[in-house]
Motif scaffolding. Structure first.
Motif, PDB file in Angstrom:
ATOM      1  N   GLU A   1     -24.941  19.828  12.720  1.00  0.00           N
ATOM      2  CA  GLU A   1     -25.912  20.858  13.076  1.00  0.00           C
ATOM      3  C   GLU A   1     -27.127  20.260  13.758  1.00  0.00           C
ATOM      4  OE1 GLU A   1     -28.586  23.640  10.388  1.00  0.00           O
ATOM      5  OE2 GLU A   1     -26.559  24.450  10.552  1.00  0.00           O
ATOM      6  N   ALA A   2     -27.441  19.009  13.435  1.00  0.00           N
ATOM      7  CA  ALA A   2     -28.587  18.365  14.075  1.00  0.00           C
ATOM      8  C   ALA A   2     -28.344  18.122  15.556  1.00  0.00           C
ATOM      9  CB  ALA A   2     -28.908  17.043  13.369  1.00  0.00           C
ATOM     10  N   SER A   3     -27.086  17.983  15.962  1.00  0.00           N
ATOM     11  CA  SER A   3     -26.785  17.714  17.372  1.00  0.00           C
ATOM     12  C   SER A   3     -26.218  18.921  18.106  1.00  0.00           C
ATOM     13  CB  SER A   3     -25.799  16.546  17.479  1.00  0.00           C
ATOM     14  OG  SER A   3     -24.571  16.876  16.854  1.00  0.00           O
TER      15      SER A   3
ATOM     16  N   TYR B   1     -36.123  22.954  20.492  1.00  0.00           N
ATOM     17  CA  TYR B   1     -35.122  22.418  19.545  1.00  0.00           C
ATOM     18  C   TYR B   1     -35.503  22.772  18.110  1.00  0.00           C
ATOM     19  CZ  TYR B   1     -32.596  18.942  16.764  1.00  0.00           C
ATOM     20  OH  TYR B   1     -31.813  18.321  15.813  1.00  0.00           O
ATOM     21  N   ASP B   2     -36.761  22.538  17.733  1.00  0.00           N
ATOM     22  CA  ASP B   2     -37.214  22.806  16.367  1.00  0.00           C
ATOM     23  C   ASP B   2     -37.121  24.292  16.032  1.00  0.00           C
ATOM     24  OD1 ASP B   2     -37.732  20.129  15.963  1.00  0.00           O
ATOM     25  OD2 ASP B   2     -39.867  20.286  16.472  1.00  0.00           O
TER      26      ASP B   2
ATOM     27  N   ALA C   1     -24.570  18.551   8.157  1.00  0.00           N
ATOM     28  CA  ALA C   1     -25.980  18.450   8.544  1.00  0.00           C
ATOM     29  C   ALA C   1     -26.125  17.639   9.829  1.00  0.00           C
ATOM     30  CB  ALA C   1     -26.788  17.816   7.419  1.00  0.00           C
TER      31      ALA C   1
ATOM     32  N   ALA D   1     -33.434  25.137  15.540  1.00  0.00           N
ATOM     33  CA  ALA D   1     -32.994  24.559  14.266  1.00  0.00           C
ATOM     34  C   ALA D   1     -33.453  25.404  13.093  1.00  0.00           C
ATOM     35  CB  ALA D   1     -33.517  23.129  14.128  1.00  0.00           C
TER      36      ALA D   1
ATOM     37  N   LYS E   1     -25.870  23.264  17.758  1.00  0.00           N
ATOM     38  CA  LYS E   1     -26.123  24.513  17.043  1.00  0.00           C
ATOM     39  C   LYS E   1     -26.243  25.657  18.033  1.00  0.00           C
ATOM     40  CE  LYS E   1     -29.027  26.653  13.514  1.00  0.00           C
ATOM     41  NZ  LYS E   1     -30.053  26.440  12.487  1.00  0.00           N
TER      42      LYS E   1
END
Length: 267
Positions: free
Chosen positions: A115-117, A196-197, A112, A200, A119
């Motif tokens: 993937e947050a940094s 980004y959102d 996680a 994600a 992707k």
């Protein structure tokens, strides 16, 4: 000692003695009645019921009950009759399970965080090639249409002709058809945070940029080194460039246009 060491022999001996009795009605009735058997036969039979040799528990198991239990599967000898310490193996199994669970949770947390940094959305290069690009088609002013077609191909997995998004309508105030929604954000920081959102959540974003030949639209499909989503630069994003359909680092070729505009897929 014969009947103790060889219980089968004792039973055979008892049978032999019983069979040697006269076969008349009186003797047959006597054999049918266990109490009518001769004392010697009864003594041998009782000896055959005694436990033979050492057993695996501290408590002797009655031979007759064990025999009956073997004949009747529904009848089981309760575990309480055996002196077995099951606490230790259960504790070990529980500890092993908890350790494995903790390792899985740590692995999930690492994935996680990664993937947050970092992707990159998966896409089919053949679908992008089927849509085409500006350089090969000669539609030099249709970058927004190609960019949105790329985005929707990533979302739905199939190519759509760029003309569905408004071919020739390349000045964004009058453009925005097909499967895309237009919006303008309040700042570059808000635009990149929104991109980004969206990524994600599995959706690419088409944004307005400036390049060596003026304004342009590209499709953002991934981010990297995004340790702080509220403090991003265009260089943190990977894009598909409608000019030739290639994958690029967005910040190396373009800069933000300054109107904070984007298109996101409506699919």
């Amino acid at each position: 000692m014969l009947e103790r060491r060889f219980p089968g022999a004792a039973i055979a001996l008892a049978t032999a003695i019983a069979c040697s009795l006269p076969l008349n009605s009186a003797s047959a009735d006597s054999i049918a009645d266990p109490n009518a058997l001769p004392p010697a036969v009864l003594a041998i039979s009782e000896k055959a019921k005694e436990p033979v040799g050492p057993v695996s528990t501290d408590k002797p198991i009655d031979a007759e009950k064990a025999y009956e239990a073997a004949l009747s599967p529904s009848t089981a000898i309760p575990l309480s009759s055996f002196d077995i310490d099951q606490a230790a193996p259960l504790d070990e199994m529980k500890a092993d399970y908890e350790q494995r669970l903790a390792e899985e949770e740590q692995k999930a947390a690492r994935l996680a965080a990664l993937e947050a940094s970092d992707k990159l959305l998966a896409y089919d290069p053949e679908a992008i090639a089927a849509i085409g690009n500006q350089a090969s088609s000669g539609h030099t002013i249709c970058c927004p249409g190609y960019a949105c077609a790329y985005g929707d191909a990533i979302v739905q997995g199939t190519p759509t002709d760029h003309a569905a998004y408004g071919c020739g309508m390349c000045t964004w105030p009058g453009w925005g058809g097909g499967n895309s929604s237009f919006r303008s954000l309040s700042s570059n920081e808000a635009l990149l945070r929104e991109a980004y959102d969206q990524i994600a959540a599995g959706k690419p974003t088409v944004i307005h940029v400036a390049g060596a030949y003026g304004e342009h639209w590209i499709t953002l499909i991934g981010y990297h080194d995004a340790s702080d989503p509220d403090n991003l630069e265009l260089g943190n994003f990977t894009a598909l460039d409608p000019y030739d359909g290639t994958e690029i680092n967005a910040g190396e070729a373009y800069a933000l246009y300054g109107d904070f505009c984007e298109h996101v897929s409506s699919l």
